[in-house]
Design a protein around this motif. Structure first.
Motif, PDB file in Angstrom:
ATOM      1  N   GLN A   1      -7.738   3.554  -6.010  1.00  0.00           N
ATOM      2  CA  GLN A   1      -6.860   4.550  -6.630  1.00  0.00           C
ATOM      3  C   GLN A   1      -6.410   4.092  -8.014  1.00  0.00           C
ATOM      4  O   GLN A   1      -6.390   4.874  -8.975  1.00  0.00           O
ATOM      5  CB  GLN A   1      -5.639   4.796  -5.739  1.00  0.00           C
TER       6      GLN A   1
ATOM      7  N   ASN B   1       0.823  -1.205   0.000  1.00  0.00           N
ATOM      8  CA  ASN B   1       0.000   0.000   0.000  1.00  0.00           C
ATOM      9  C   ASN B   1       0.859   1.259   0.000  1.00  0.00           C
ATOM     10  O   ASN B   1       0.616   2.203  -0.771  1.00  0.00           O
ATOM     11  CB  ASN B   1      -0.932  -0.022   1.210  1.00  0.00           C
TER      12      ASN B   1
ATOM     13  N   ASN C   1      -8.963  -2.528   4.290  1.00  0.00           N
ATOM     14  CA  ASN C   1      -9.125  -1.129   3.932  1.00  0.00           C
ATOM     15  C   ASN C   1      -7.955  -0.626   3.092  1.00  0.00           C
ATOM     16  O   ASN C   1      -8.152   0.117   2.112  1.00  0.00           O
ATOM     17  CB  ASN C   1      -9.264  -0.269   5.190  1.00  0.00           C
TER      18      ASN C   1
ATOM     19  N   GLU D   1      -8.225   0.608  -0.717  1.00  0.00           N
ATOM     20  CA  GLU D   1      -7.747   1.966  -1.010  1.00  0.00           C
ATOM     21  C   GLU D   1      -6.837   1.960  -2.236  1.00  0.00           C
ATOM     22  O   GLU D   1      -6.981   2.793  -3.142  1.00  0.00           O
ATOM     23  CB  GLU D   1      -6.991   2.522   0.202  1.00  0.00           C
ATOM     24  N   THR D   2      -5.905   1.010  -2.267  1.00  0.00           N
ATOM     25  CA  THR D   2      -4.982   0.917  -3.402  1.00  0.00           C
ATOM     26  C   THR D   2      -5.725   0.568  -4.683  1.00  0.00           C
ATOM     27  O   THR D   2      -5.490   1.168  -5.738  1.00  0.00           O
ATOM     28  CB  THR D   2      -3.903  -0.144  -3.129  1.00  0.00           C
TER      29      THR D   2
END
Length: 205
Positions: free
Chosen positions: A180, A102, A172, A176-177
């Motif tokens: 994106q 991450n 999470n 998130e990665t």
């Protein structure tokens, strides 16, 4: 309409050849509409017609530019791209945790963006603006590094996609990665129903 049949049978081997073939009907229509006898009085459409017919009759429609696709040699751009892909593939990501992946994604994404900004500076470009440009020797190094960082970032995203999170924190960070990366590639999440389903399951969104 022998010329039209000849055009239909032509198999272009270059981008310009295909463009001329596509433009051919425009030229033929202009010619059929009645072309002036005096070339100095040609309209733009009549000039297209005359130039296209001259090229087609000369048999050079398919060979205006040399076709290197079967020669087995790479262009400078292709060689640089292959170098970036090879460099990224040489990095072993298998032993990294989701936390590490991450954070590395964020860093390499930032590095790629930074190199991209540098590549647009005047000293890095020999000609032209925008995405299609010729780089200076220094700009070529910048382009290579931007490609390398981008390829590493992409590999990190694919690696984290394959991981199964051990807890909510890893879940999470993983999402998130992936969010994106999807936004980077596709601008929205609409083309990735699997990711949307994961988000809904994890966060109830």
């Amino acid at each position: 309409m022998a010329l039209a049949r000849q055009l239909a049978e032509t198999k272009p081997t270059t981008t310009i050849g295909m463009a001329l073939k596509c433009l051919g009907p425009v030229g033929l229509l202009a010619w059929d509409a009645g072309i002036n006898d005096d070339p100095t009085q040609f309209s733009p459409h009549e000039r297209v017609a005359a130039e296209f017919q001259a090229v087609n009759r000369a048999g050079s429609l398919a060979s205006i530019l040399p076709d290197h696709s079967s020669e087995g040699t790479m262009t400078e751009c292709q060689a640089d791209r292959a170098w970036a892909v090879t460099q990224a593939a040489a990095i072993d990501l298998s032993g990294l945790t989701i936390l590490e992946l991450n954070n590395l994604y964020d860093r390499f994404n930032g590095v790629a963006d930074s190199w991209l900004a540098v590549s647009s500076q005047p000293w890095a470009r020999a000609s032209a603006d925008g995405q299609c440009h010729v780089s200076t020797a220094g700009g070529r190094i910048v382009d290579c590094e931007q490609d390398r960082a981008g390829e590493i970032r992409n590999r990190i995203a694919e690696e984290i996609r394959r991981r199964a999170p051990a807890d909510d924190l890893e879940r999470n960070m993983r999402l998130e990665t992936l969010i994106q990366f999807e936004l980077l590639c596709e601008i929205s999440l609409r083309h990735n129903p699997e990711l949307r389903a994961e988000i809904a399951q994890a966060w109830g969104a």
